[in-house]
Scaffold this active site. Structure first.
Site, PDB file in Angstrom:
ATOM      1  N   SER A  88       0.838  -1.191   0.000  1.00 36.70           N
ATOM      2  CA  SER A  88       0.000   0.000   0.000  1.00 36.70           C
ATOM      3  C   SER A  88       0.884   1.255   0.000  1.00 36.70           C
ATOM      4  O   SER A  88       1.678   1.431  -0.916  1.00 36.70           O
ATOM      5  CB  SER A  88      -0.964  -0.055   1.198  1.00 36.70           C
ATOM      6  OG  SER A  88      -2.055   0.808   1.020  1.00 36.70           O
ATOM      7  N   HIS A 221      -7.705  -6.004   0.777  1.00 33.97           N
ATOM      8  CA  HIS A 221      -6.531  -5.137   0.789  1.00 33.97           C
ATOM      9  C   HIS A 221      -5.373  -5.775   1.564  1.00 33.97           C
ATOM     10  O   HIS A 221      -4.211  -5.608   1.196  1.00 33.97           O
ATOM     11  CB  HIS A 221      -6.897  -3.778   1.399  1.00 33.97           C
ATOM     12  CG  HIS A 221      -5.812  -2.756   1.252  1.00 33.97           C
ATOM     13  ND1 HIS A 221      -5.337  -2.355   0.020  1.00 33.97           N
ATOM     14  CD2 HIS A 221      -5.097  -2.060   2.178  1.00 33.97           C
ATOM     15  CE1 HIS A 221      -4.377  -1.456   0.196  1.00 33.97           C
ATOM     16  NE2 HIS A 221      -4.216  -1.269   1.496  1.00 33.97           N
TER      17      HIS A 221
END
Length: 244
Positions: A88, A221
């Site tokens: 990320s 995620h």
């Protein structure tokens, strides 16, 4: 304070893997990797300032500055080949650090960009501008262990400042022209990630003149928390390191 946490020093290892955490994350996210990865790889997890055992240090609010600090801290460890893995926000910091290292003549052997849109396609979402509940809601939506910490009022008071800082850092990041990577890049993404699609992750291929690969794994995620063996197997296969 050192920038890296190395759970298992391996002076015999032929390669180092530097792992960069997500927004609101810390080095502890990668704590179990050393036990799972090949003995030929020494894992160093980056500890950003302003959290965990660096809580007393000032936060860094600029992605380019953070990348410069990480790349500078890596310089004394340039005696062995190194690969970068960023998840990320960490993927963008790893990319910028890789550019700096390449410019200085010590390019990493590979960049793994996990769960992230490419540097030139960041979107316009502004989580950092939300109130505390809004920031917490976004963390809960993305999942991961940090979301659990934010449910506790006392922990929230400690954690929210650096979580908000990190969201502001990555949401204000702008890609700059400059050194173009020749480093090979692998983008890895969860097939149900609400933050980045596989098509968006494929854009990482545009930032390098080296070879590029896209891997999709089941999950959201934080797919890598559940699929850690698969992620590590992909890293070892890519780096051509024996698993055992």
């Amino acid at each position: 304070m050192s920038w890296f946490r190395c759970a298992e020093p391996r002076p015999w290892a032929s390669m180092r893997l530097f792992c960069l955490p997500h927004a609101g994350g810390s080095a502890v996210f990668y704590r179990t990797w050393a036990k799972e990865i090949s003995p030929a790889v020494e894992v160093h997890a980056v500890q950003y300032p302003g959290r965990a055992d660096r809580m007393a240090e000032p936060l860094v609010a600029d992605a380019h500055q953070l990348a410069r600090l990480v790349a500078g801290a890596m310089a004394p460890l340039a005696d062995r080949p190194a690969a970068l893995f960023g998840h990320s926000m960490g993927a963008v910091i790893a990319y910028e650090a890789a550019r700096l290292l390449q410019e200085r003549g010590s390019a990493p052997v590979h960049l793994f960009a996990s769960g992230a849109r490419p540097p030139h396609d960041r979107g316009d979402e502004r989580v950092a501008d939300r109130d505390d509940d809004g920031v917490v809601a976004e963390m809960v939506k993305l999942g991961g262990t940090d979301a659990e910490a934010l449910r506790d009022p006392e922990l929230r008071e400690l954690v929210l400042p650096y979580v908000r800082n990190d969201f502001a850092l990555i949401e204000s990041y702008a890609h700059r022209d400059g050194v173009r990577l020749t480093v090979p890049v692998t983008a890895i993404v969860g097939d149900a990630d609400p933050h980045v699609t596989a098509d968006q992750a494929a854009g990482w291929g545009e930032v390098t003149d080296g070879r590029f690969a896209l891997r999709t794994l089941p999950g959201g995620h934080f797919y890598l928390a559940d699929r850690q063996p698969d992620v590590i197997a992909e890293i070892l296969r890519t780096l051509e390191v024996p698993a055992g």
